[in-house]
Design an enzyme around this catalytic site. Structure first.
Site, PDB file in Angstrom:
ATOM      1  N   GLU A 260       0.832  -1.207   0.000  1.00  9.10           N
ATOM      2  CA  GLU A 260       0.000   0.000   0.000  1.00  9.10           C
ATOM      3  C   GLU A 260       0.866   1.255   0.000  1.00  9.10           C
ATOM      4  O   GLU A 260       1.922   1.314   0.648  1.00  9.10           O
ATOM      5  CB  GLU A 260      -0.919   0.002   1.220  1.00  9.10           C
ATOM      6  CG  GLU A 260      -1.839  -1.215   1.268  1.00  9.10           C
ATOM      7  CD  GLU A 260      -3.003  -1.036   2.216  1.00  9.10           C
ATOM      8  OE1 GLU A 260      -2.956  -0.096   3.038  1.00  9.10           O
ATOM      9  OE2 GLU A 260      -3.946  -1.832   2.143  1.00  9.10           O
ATOM     10  N   ARG A 276      -1.602 -10.756   3.487  1.00 11.53           N
ATOM     11  CA  ARG A 276      -2.859 -11.501   3.515  1.00 11.53           C
ATOM     12  C   ARG A 276      -3.707 -11.084   2.321  1.00 11.53           C
ATOM     13  O   ARG A 276      -3.322 -10.221   1.540  1.00 11.53           O
ATOM     14  CB  ARG A 276      -3.623 -11.190   4.798  1.00 11.53           C
ATOM     15  CG  ARG A 276      -3.852  -9.687   4.996  1.00 11.53           C
ATOM     16  CD  ARG A 276      -4.745  -9.363   6.160  1.00 11.53           C
ATOM     17  NE  ARG A 276      -4.753  -7.960   6.503  1.00 11.53           N
ATOM     18  CZ  ARG A 276      -5.466  -7.026   5.899  1.00 11.53           C
ATOM     19  NH1 ARG A 276      -6.235  -7.349   4.860  1.00 11.53           N
ATOM     20  NH2 ARG A 276      -5.434  -5.768   6.297  1.00 11.53           N
TER      21      ARG A 276
END
Length: 617
Positions: A260, A276
């Site tokens: 991110e 994940r």
């Protein structure tokens, strides 16, 4: 070959993983708390194992109990989903130590990236030391080192706010993730939240699978996501891919993960790596035509990724449907979900079905609705239209906010950033109910209730019904005639217990009506039927502070006592519900004339917490 998978999670993501497992011929095992004994994921799995208790710390965060459940149910693999134990390296080790296959990255990769502070150090970055920050560093973001989902985060704009922000973030992070570590970093005011999906196998291949934009957020938690991220220059996209692959290779990553970034002024600022599956993974699946859960399972079985990467097609947009009231500081809502049905042509991922209870223990997300089309504009229009036509009978949700957000000029032209709701919340939550909805509800209720045994040659007396609509009381009237029900100014074309067709100014409008107790749903308008005569005893002392939701009083402002002077907007009481803390503030400047709340107290909606008597001017 994996033959049976236990999903160490609940709700929507557990149901979504079970769906892929069923398509692959893999048996499924659910774990459930007592609060989830009848939840959809519990009913969907082939086998279910109880985790005694209700709080996450006693159930879904107990890795030892989850491993025992997998062994007891005969599972040979564990998928963690997202949240809870999905980024817990000790849990991943416990799974493999028990002889089970872990459908996720190696524990050492989780360990390196699960702590945001260590991840930044790995990428050559360092967080600020809270003790050393100055006015020049403002604004700041206090952030939990573990977990995600916007929990354990606070924006600090004045230095005197920092101690309280640190305490609040630590408390919330410890409750949600079992880890109270937080750190401080500069807060970028007008950046876009952009992320890169990666997929890596055990044979050395690390593949970026496009970008996603997740800039529309409330409380640092995503609300609308899309793929690919619109309007990025090719050079910046390639830089994001390179940084994401670099992060994955730095920890020998395996499986699905997300890196991110905040993009501002044409530059990419690394935020974190989520080791994940992400909540928003369906938009990537739609664009690339793949099943990321199936890919995770194949990678866990040791298979290499296909030699040719999948090609991207079109654009996908996802809206997260939450049981919350955006107009009341995003307060989570509880109660029965009577009915949820979306139109054909969009994807629905949910952990609820008709009749399920939305409780207080977990995240208030009801569903994710995803639209895919050949262009961004078409995908946005498709999703907004589908949400607008969704039948949704139950607690207040953010559905109208999603529709208005998708149609907002700043979003449709891809000029949004993470401050979108800070700027536009008031205009996006303004009430715009259908003015004919109360009459349609009244006519449906009156169907078959004629006061006459047959028509009489005397004028019929008007009948009235009262409703609460968008916080206002509305009274409508109608009459029984020999031709059926009638109303002034509107032609009643048809009316029965569930349908009304009304013609106003030459335009016909069709309404579907459903009633559950005093709650009435007319198409997408929600009303509350009011008694014919108001209860004169239903009076509250002015300045009363009521619990807006069921939850636990986790904190009371320091030195707050009856008789104390408080300022309008001053936080007085903190409630914890659905894994988030919610502040109860003073409505006016005045004196705290009564304090009923106590730390640790369980409260229901409407519980009187305190009374503030306004200072007379």
């Amino acid at each position: 070959m994996i033959t049976s998978v236990l999903v160490a999670n609940r709700g929507e993501i557990a149901c979504r993983i079970f769906r892929t497992c069923a398509e692959l011929g893999i048996r499924t095992v659910a774990v459930h708390s007592d609060a989830d004994a009848d939840a959809l994921h519990t009913r969907t799995a082939d086998t279910a194992v109880r985790l005694p208790g209700a709080a996450p710390a006693d159930t879904y965060l107990r890795g030892d109990l989850v491993v025992k459940a997998a062994l007891a149910a005969g599972a040979d693999a564990v998928h963690p989903g997202y949240g809870f134990l999905s980024e817990n390296a000790d849990f991943a080790r416990a799974v493999t130590d028990a002889g089970l296959t872990w459908i996720g990255p190696p524990p050492r990769a989780i360990e390196a990236m699960a702590s945001k502070t260590r991840a930044k150090e790995l990428m050559g970055l360092a967080p600020l030391a809270a003790a050393d920050v100055t006015e020049d560093d403002l604004p700041l973001l206090v952030k939990a080192a573990a977990g995600g989902g916007g929990r354990g985060m606070r924006i600090v704009r004045r230095l005197d706010e920092l101690p309280d922000a640190l305490d609040g973030a630590r408390t919330e992070a410890a409750s949600a993730f079992g880890d109270g570590e937080v750190f401080v970093e500069p807060y970028i005011e007008h950046g876009r939240h952009v992320e890169v999906q990666i997929l890596a196998d055990t044979h050395g291949t690390v593949r970026p699978l496009g970008t996603r934009d997740c800039s529309l957020q409330r409380r640092h938690q995503k609300v609308v996501e899309e793929a690919p991220a619109p309007g990025l220059p090719d050079a910046l996209t390639e830089e994001l891919y390179a940084l994401a692959v670099r992060a994955a290779r730095a920890v020998s990553y395996v499986g699905a993960g997300t890196v991110e970034f905040l993009v501002a002024d044409g530059r990419a600022h690394f935020l974190e790596m989520n080791t994940r599956l992400q909540v928003e993974h369906p938009v990537t699946e739609a664009v690339f035509g793949i099943d990321l859960v199936a890919e995770q399972i194949r990678v866990a079985e040791g298979h290499p990724l296909p030699a040719d990467p999948p090609a991207a097609h079109g654009h996908a947009v996802e809206g997260r449907l939450y049981a919350e009231d955006p107009a009341r500081d995003w307060a989570p809502q509880t109660g029965t979900l009577h009915h949820l049905a979306v139109p054909a042509g969009v994807r629905l991922d949910t952990g609820y079905t008709d009749g399920d209870e939305i409780g207080v223990h977990y995240d208030p997300m009801l569903a994710k609705i995803v639209a895919h089309a050949s262009t961004r504009a078409e995908a946005i229009r498709k999703l907004a239209g589908a949400l607008e036509r969704t039948a949704l009978h139950g607690p207040v949700t953010n559905r109208d906010l999603l529709v208005r957000s998708l149609r907002h000029d700043e979003f449709t032209t891809a000029r949004m950033d993470t401050g979108f709701y800070d700027r536009h919340l008031a205009e996006l939550t303004g009430s715009a109910p259908d003015p004919l909805a109360p009459l349609a509800a009244a006519l449906a209720d009156a169907h078959g209730r004629s006061r006459f045994g047959g028509w009489r040659n005397v004028p019929a007396q008007p009948q009235t019904k009262r409703y609460e609509l968008a916080g206002e009381e509305i009274e409508v009237s109608y009459r029984h005639t020999r031709h059926g029900l009638a109303a002034d100014g509107v032609r009643v074309v048809h009316a029965d217990a569930h349908t009304a067709v009304l013609e106003a100014d030459g335009v016909r409008h069709r309404f579907e009506i459903a009633r559950y107790g005093d709650q009435v749903y007319v198409n997408t308008t929600r009303l509350t039927a009011l008694p014919r005569f108001p209860d004169p005893t239903a009076q509250l002392t002015p300045g009363s502070l009521l619990a807006p939701m069921p939850g636990t009083v986790v904190r009371i402002a320091e030195d707050l006592r009856e008789g104390a002077t408080v300022q309008a907007g001053q936080p007085l009481i903190w409630l914890e519900a659905m894994k988030m803390q919610h502040r109860i503030t003073a409505p006016v400047t005045g004196t705290l004339s009564a304090l009923h709340a106590k730390a640790g107290q369980q409260v229901e909606p409407g519980t009187l917490l305190a009374v503030v008597q306004e200072t007379s001017s």
